[in-house]
Design a protein around this motif. Structure first.
Motif, PDB file in Angstrom:
ATOM      1  N   ARG A   1     -25.794 -57.020  -0.160  1.00 51.37           N
ATOM      2  CA  ARG A   1     -26.453 -55.926   0.556  1.00 51.37           C
ATOM      3  C   ARG A   1     -25.694 -54.690  -0.048  1.00 51.37           C
ATOM      4  NH1 ARG A   1     -24.057 -59.579   3.866  1.00 51.37           N
ATOM      5  NH2 ARG A   1     -22.222 -58.126   4.346  1.00 51.37           N
TER       6      ARG A   1
ATOM      7  N   GLN B   1     -36.138 -62.666  -7.291  1.00 56.51           N
ATOM      8  CA  GLN B   1     -37.886 -63.213  -7.358  1.00 56.51           C
ATOM      9  C   GLN B   1     -38.244 -63.199  -8.715  1.00 56.51           C
ATOM     10  OE1 GLN B   1     -39.606 -60.347  -4.749  1.00 56.51           O
ATOM     11  NE2 GLN B   1     -38.796 -61.118  -2.853  1.00 56.51           N
TER      12      GLN B   1
ATOM     13  N   ASP C   1     -31.367 -55.049  -1.687  1.00 59.57           N
ATOM     14  CA  ASP C   1     -31.355 -56.403  -1.188  1.00 59.57           C
ATOM     15  C   ASP C   1     -32.760 -57.247  -1.581  1.00 59.57           C
ATOM     16  OD1 ASP C   1     -32.892 -55.426   0.971  1.00 59.57           O
ATOM     17  OD2 ASP C   1     -31.392 -56.273   2.581  1.00 59.57           O
ATOM     18  N   ASN C   2     -33.775 -56.259  -1.926  1.00 56.38           N
ATOM     19  CA  ASN C   2     -35.052 -56.822  -2.416  1.00 56.38           C
ATOM     20  C   ASN C   2     -34.878 -57.366  -3.668  1.00 56.38           C
ATOM     21  OD1 ASN C   2     -36.130 -56.270   0.218  1.00 56.38           O
ATOM     22  ND2 ASN C   2     -36.783 -54.113  -0.635  1.00 56.38           N
ATOM     23  N   VAL C   3     -33.805 -57.064  -4.428  1.00 54.11           N
ATOM     24  CA  VAL C   3     -33.722 -57.506  -5.940  1.00 54.11           C
ATOM     25  C   VAL C   3     -32.790 -58.620  -6.057  1.00 54.11           C
ATOM     26  CG1 VAL C   3     -33.602 -56.462  -8.198  1.00 54.11           C
ATOM     27  CG2 VAL C   3     -34.352 -55.204  -6.368  1.00 54.11           C
TER      28      VAL C   3
ATOM     29  N   ASP D   1     -29.057 -60.771  -4.243  1.00 56.40           N
ATOM     30  CA  ASP D   1     -28.566 -61.395  -2.959  1.00 56.40           C
ATOM     31  C   ASP D   1     -27.248 -60.761  -2.608  1.00 56.40           C
ATOM     32  OD1 ASP D   1     -30.604 -63.238  -2.525  1.00 56.40           O
ATOM     33  OD2 ASP D   1     -29.635 -64.332  -4.157  1.00 56.40           O
TER      34      ASP D   1
ATOM     35  N   ASP E   1     -39.648 -49.946  -9.867  1.00 61.48           N
ATOM     36  CA  ASP E   1     -40.216 -51.085 -10.308  1.00 61.48           C
ATOM     37  C   ASP E   1     -41.562 -50.909 -11.196  1.00 61.48           C
ATOM     38  OD1 ASP E   1     -41.286 -53.792 -10.774  1.00 61.48           O
ATOM     39  OD2 ASP E   1     -41.077 -54.414  -8.530  1.00 61.48           O
TER      40      ASP E   1
ATOM     41  N   ASN F   1     -32.843 -50.969   0.021  1.00 55.79           N
ATOM     42  CA  ASN F   1     -33.705 -51.777  -0.211  1.00 55.79           C
ATOM     43  C   ASN F   1     -33.231 -52.560  -1.576  1.00 55.79           C
ATOM     44  OD1 ASN F   1     -33.721 -49.641  -2.114  1.00 55.79           O
ATOM     45  ND2 ASN F   1     -35.861 -49.175  -2.130  1.00 55.79           N
TER      46      ASN F   1
END
Length: 388
Positions: free
Chosen positions: A227, A273, A221-223, A225, A301, A219
């Motif tokens: 992998r 984001q 890669d949610n934060v 760019d 988070d 996870n």
């Protein structure tokens, strides 16, 4: 020269001397006769010395043979010889122990009789390659004990020739059951760890002493760019993180390795984001000697939580209604006997004339000793029952 040949040579020399001396003894002078007798005595002594040397050599050979068979039979690994048709020609005692079968029962039995049914193809493939190519073969497979219990073995095979020149197979068997069980337990542990990590909302990382990533949850890669696989083996600096972020991670990770204690902090990270507030816990992972082998990082988070706190605090401070938060104090039997002020808002201060700094942390009976028990009982019932 072999022992029998040495003995025969010495006996032939003595026999020739005796024969020649007997044939010529009558024609010899007394002096010559004494010389012949002395020669016979010398050769007799030489023959006895030779026999003693032969006996010593034979004893040494017997001792070496016994030592060899002890090493062979009591070796920590199993040794056996297999014919090109797969029959067991000889085996040491370790094989007996591994399979739980007496050596006499093993001899002339096909070895595949003791190989797990599901692993027969593995054995036959390597057996065929061995005799076709002559190259050593090795594999891991399961064998069956006499009590139908399976054990894992490492099988190493080489080609040799028997006394008649026929090709045979020399096999070394090592019991690897414990190692296989440990590997299986490790695999299951890793799967459990991965399942646990995947179910967590946290970004999970593991670091070595140099700050290189040993593990990163998918996870991440949610934060950023990147992998998870791109992190492995690299530091934050090598991945291009900011200088400030690199210093935070380097100092925190090194501190946990040095102290061996958990470290917790909170930081803001500019992700793909936008800014994200993280609670970061660095946990030391120890080896069997108690030293820190790696550091596990759990990053949660807290952005939404902190935003809610700010909103709550703003509402708490700006609302027109008076607001107080109490902690109910009960005696041993659970009866409410007092309550403590945990927080009051500005409106409460305006309405009562009491200041937060004089109330917070104190009980109502400390601040207002004349408070009626009715209020303590009422507040206590609300807290204990959940009913307004």
């Amino acid at each position: 020269m072999k022992n029998d040949e040495l003995r025969k040579q010495a006996e032939d020399v003595a026999r020739n001397i005796v024969t020649q001396s007997t044939e010529n003894i009558e024609a010899q002078s007394p002096e010559k006769t004494r010389q012949t007798i002395q020669e016979l005595q010398v050769h007799q002594i030489e023959l006895e010395m030779q026999n003693e040397k032969l006996r010593t050599m034979q004893a040494e050979l017997d001792a070496q043979r016994t030592y060899y068979f002890e090493l062979y039979d009591l070796a920590p690994v199993g040794y056996c010889s297999i014919s090109d048709h797969g029959l067991i020609l000889e085996a040491n005692l370790t094989i007996d122990t591994l399979l739980g079968v007496e050596r006499g029962v093993l001899i002339k039995q096909p070895i595949n009789r003791f190989i797990h049914q599901e692993d027969q193809d593995i054995y036959h493939l390597h057996h065929k390659r061995l005799f076709e190519t002559g190259e050593p073969q090795s594999c891991e497979l399961r064998m069956m004990k006499n009590n139908a219990t399976a054990l894992w073995v490492h099988l190493a095979a080489t080609v040799a020739l028997d006394t008649g020149g026929a090709p045979i197979c020399r096999i070394v068997l090592s019991d690897i059951t414990e190692r296989k069980c440990m590997m299986e337990a490790l695999r299951e542990s890793e799967e459990t760890f991965r399942d646990l990590v995947e179910s967590l909302p946290d970004v999970v990382m593991r670091f070595d002493r140099d700050g290189r990533h040993l593990f990163v949850s998918d996870n991440v890669d949610n934060v950023v760019d990147l992998r998870a696989a791109q992190f492995i083996g690299k530091t934050h600096r090598e991945l291009g993180f900011s200088e400030a972020q690199c210093r935070i991670w380097e100092e925190a990770i090194q501190g946990v390795f040095d102290s061996g204690t958990l470290f917790e902090t909170e930081f803001t990270f500019d992700g793909k984001q936008g800014p994200v507030i993280y609670n970061c816990r660095l946990i030391p992972e120890r080896n069997t000697q108690g030293g820190v082998k790696s550091v596990l990082s759990l990053n949660r988070d807290l952005t939404a939580h902190r935003r809610a706190e700010r909103n709550y605090r703003m509402l708490f401070n700006e609302m027109l209604d008076g607001f107080a938060l109490h902690e109910i104090i009960c005696e041993k039997k659970g009866k409410p006997v007092d309550y403590r002020f945990l927080a009051v808002n500005p409106a409460f201060e305006r309405m009562t004339g009491l200041k937060a700094q004089d109330l917070t942390g104190k009980t109502v009976l400390e601040v207002m000793p004349g408070t009626e028990p009715h209020w303590i009982k009422t507040y206590g019932k609300v807290a204990l029952t959940g009913e307004p």
